[in-house]
Design an enzyme around this catalytic site. Structure first.
Site, mmCIF file in Angstrom:
data_model
loop_
_atom_site.group_PDB
_atom_site.id
_atom_site.type_symbol
_atom_site.label_atom_id
_atom_site.label_comp_id
_atom_site.label_asym_id
_atom_site.label_seq_id
_atom_site.Cartn_x
_atom_site.Cartn_y
_atom_site.Cartn_z
ATOM 1 N N LYS A 120 0.858 -1.189 0.000
ATOM 2 C CA LYS A 120 0.000 0.000 0.000
ATOM 3 C C LYS A 120 0.886 1.227 0.000
ATOM 4 O O LYS A 120 2.014 1.170 0.496
ATOM 5 C CB LYS A 120 -0.882 0.022 1.250
HETATM 6 N N1 GLU Z 1 -7.209 0.044 -3.170
HETATM 7 C C1 GLU Z 1 -8.013 -1.107 -3.453
HETATM 8 C C2 GLU Z 1 -8.064 -2.021 -2.246
HETATM 9 O O1 GLU Z 1 -7.880 -1.614 -1.138
HETATM 10 C C3 GLU Z 1 -7.590 -1.811 -4.720
HETATM 11 C C4 GLU Z 1 -6.226 -2.367 -4.736
HETATM 12 C C5 GLU Z 1 -5.783 -2.884 -6.095
HETATM 13 O O2 GLU Z 1 -6.584 -2.953 -6.993
HETATM 14 O O3 GLU Z 1 -4.588 -3.198 -6.180
HETATM 15 O O4 GLU Z 1 -8.362 -3.178 -2.349
#
Ligand code: GLU
Length: 430
Positions: A120
């Site tokens: 993240k």
């Molecule tokens: N930000 C989204 C999540 O928390 C998508 C992550 C992604 O598609 O890599 O799942």
């Protein structure tokens, strides 16, 4: 029978720990590890992120001054494949939050069994106070600082809170300029014409609808007589509300940070989307009464979908929640202490790492399509998404019944077990 078993050890978290997302993640991970009798060495490997990068990004602002923004990228695990996860822009971003979100991505990808690890990113900034030019500069410089750490086989970012297709286009372009070639698979959630996938934008909301359909069926309810309250009307909340309204659910409440709406006969979600496009807010919508967002969380309904931020269902309000099902659209909306209270009330919780996994699952499809250079029809994306989420829902619920744990701990156990198995198979490199 699925009973949401009480897990006493989590209750020992202090008030301060309750609201720290990293502690919230660690408390659930420790419990799952303990129940799995996880090898103490692997336990240590998975308890902390693999890599944490902090960058301080200088940006020339529109008024000619130089500002410095702090950004993070945390890669929790690459055991099952390239690290994967979104990037959020918010004044609230902290290293502990990004750490928690990175671990949640590892567990999420493992729950739905897609070949990614977890990561993240975040930048401490207030997008509401920044121009498009400033946002673009922040995004490009952040990407440049991370250039050797991201890539289609290394770490693949995606949108998250306050980032979108445009942000992904800037990242893709910056990365491609450095590589001297167009590399679409470096990020997912891109615009369609530059390697995005059909269905990706709606995928998290669609995933929520799919798992709600499964839960409703399991509990012997009917969508037409199911009243839903959604907290958050961003990408996740608005798409979930729209898709669920389209198949007959009654959306009786929608909450946003600046106010909420309530209509016991159901809100016309399409009309609300138009209202929001015109006015930039859901407030003032004529088809519903104004309602407080925190009141909506504890208002009588059948399904509650927290789809905004962390820590909204806590020890302070969990005992007042009246929903029969909670489907977590956001990451970490429920604190670990609140889990126990919801279990006592026998609320059927569809945990974040399953309920909102539709987004990353469609991201996986986008990454596959980019690498193949062959793009699927939307119906193919939606069908594959439905297959994966239905199967994952069944696996989590079955696990919960077999091991007599609540759905959240079942999802963690399933995920941790998959990741630990891979680590043991690969072995520890020295
Ligand atoms: N930000 C989204 C999540 O928390 C998508 C992550 C992604 O598609 O890599 O799942």
């Amino acid at each position: 029978m699925t009973t949401q078993t009480k897990e006493p050890s989590i209750s020992s978290l202090s008030a301060e720990q309750e609201f720290n997302p990293w502690e919230a993640q660690a408390a659930r991970f420790d419990l799952a590890a303990q129940k799995l009798k996880l090898d103490p060495g692997i336990w240590k490997v998975l308890r902390y992120p693999n890599r944490e990068i902090i960058v301080h990004i200088p940006v020339l602002m529109d008024n000619g001054t130089i500002e410095v923004f702090t950004g993070f990228r945390v890669q929790h695990s690459i055991a099952r494949g390239p690290a994967k996860g979104g990037i959020r822009y918010s004044p609230e971003v902290s290293l502990d939050e990004v750490r928690a979100l990175a671990s949640w991505m590892t567990w999420k990808c493992a729950v739905v069994n897609i070949p990614f690890g977890g990561a993240k990113g975040g930048i401490i900034c207030d997008p509401k106070k920044l121009s498009q030019t400033e946002l673009e500069k922040i995004t490009r410089r952040y990407t440049a600082e991370l250039i050797e750490f991201i890539g289609p086989e290394k770490d693949v970012p995606a949108p998250d809170m306050n980032t979108n297709e445009q942000t992904m286009a800037w990242i893709m372009d910056t990365y491609s300029m450095h590589m001297r070639q167009t590399v679409t698979a470096v990020v997912t959630g891109k615009p369609l014409n530059i390697g995005g996938s059909r269905g990706r934008r709606e995928a998290t909301g669609r995933g929520l609808m799919i798992v709600c359909n499964e839960a409703v069926r399991k509990l012997g309810m009917q969508p037409e007589s199911t009243r839903v309250i959604v907290q958050g009307f961003g990408n996740v909340g608005s798409n979930a509300a729209k898709l669920m309204a389209d198949v007959g659910y009654k959306i009786i409440g929608i909450g946003e940070y600046d106010g909420g709406l309530y209509n016991k006969s159901g809100i016309d979600v399409d009309a609300l989307i138009v209202h929001r496009q015109r006015n930039g807010t859901i407030t003032g919508f004529k088809g519903a009464e104004p309602a407080g967002t925190s009141e909506l969380l504890v208002t009588d309904c059948d399904i509650l979908i927290p789809a905004a931020i962390e820590n909204v269902i806590t020890s302070r309000n969990a005992d007042k929640i009246k929903a029969r099902i909670i489907a977590e659209g956001a990451n970490g909306p429920t604190t670990a202490v609140a889990d126990d209270i919801l279990a006592d009330k026998n609320i059927f919780v569809i945990p974040d790492i399953l309920a909102n996994a539709g987004g990353v699952t469609a991201s996986y499809f986008e990454w596959v399509q980019d690498r193949q250079g062959f793009f699927w029809k939307e119906s193919v994306v939606n069908e594959q998404l439905e297959d994966i989420l239905k199967e994952s829902f069944d696996e989590v619920v079955r696990y919960s019944e077999t091991h007599n744990v609540n759905n959240r701990i079942a999802a963690y156990m399933l995920a941790v077990d998959r990741v630990q198995f891979t680590i043991r198979q690969r072995g520890i490199y020295a």
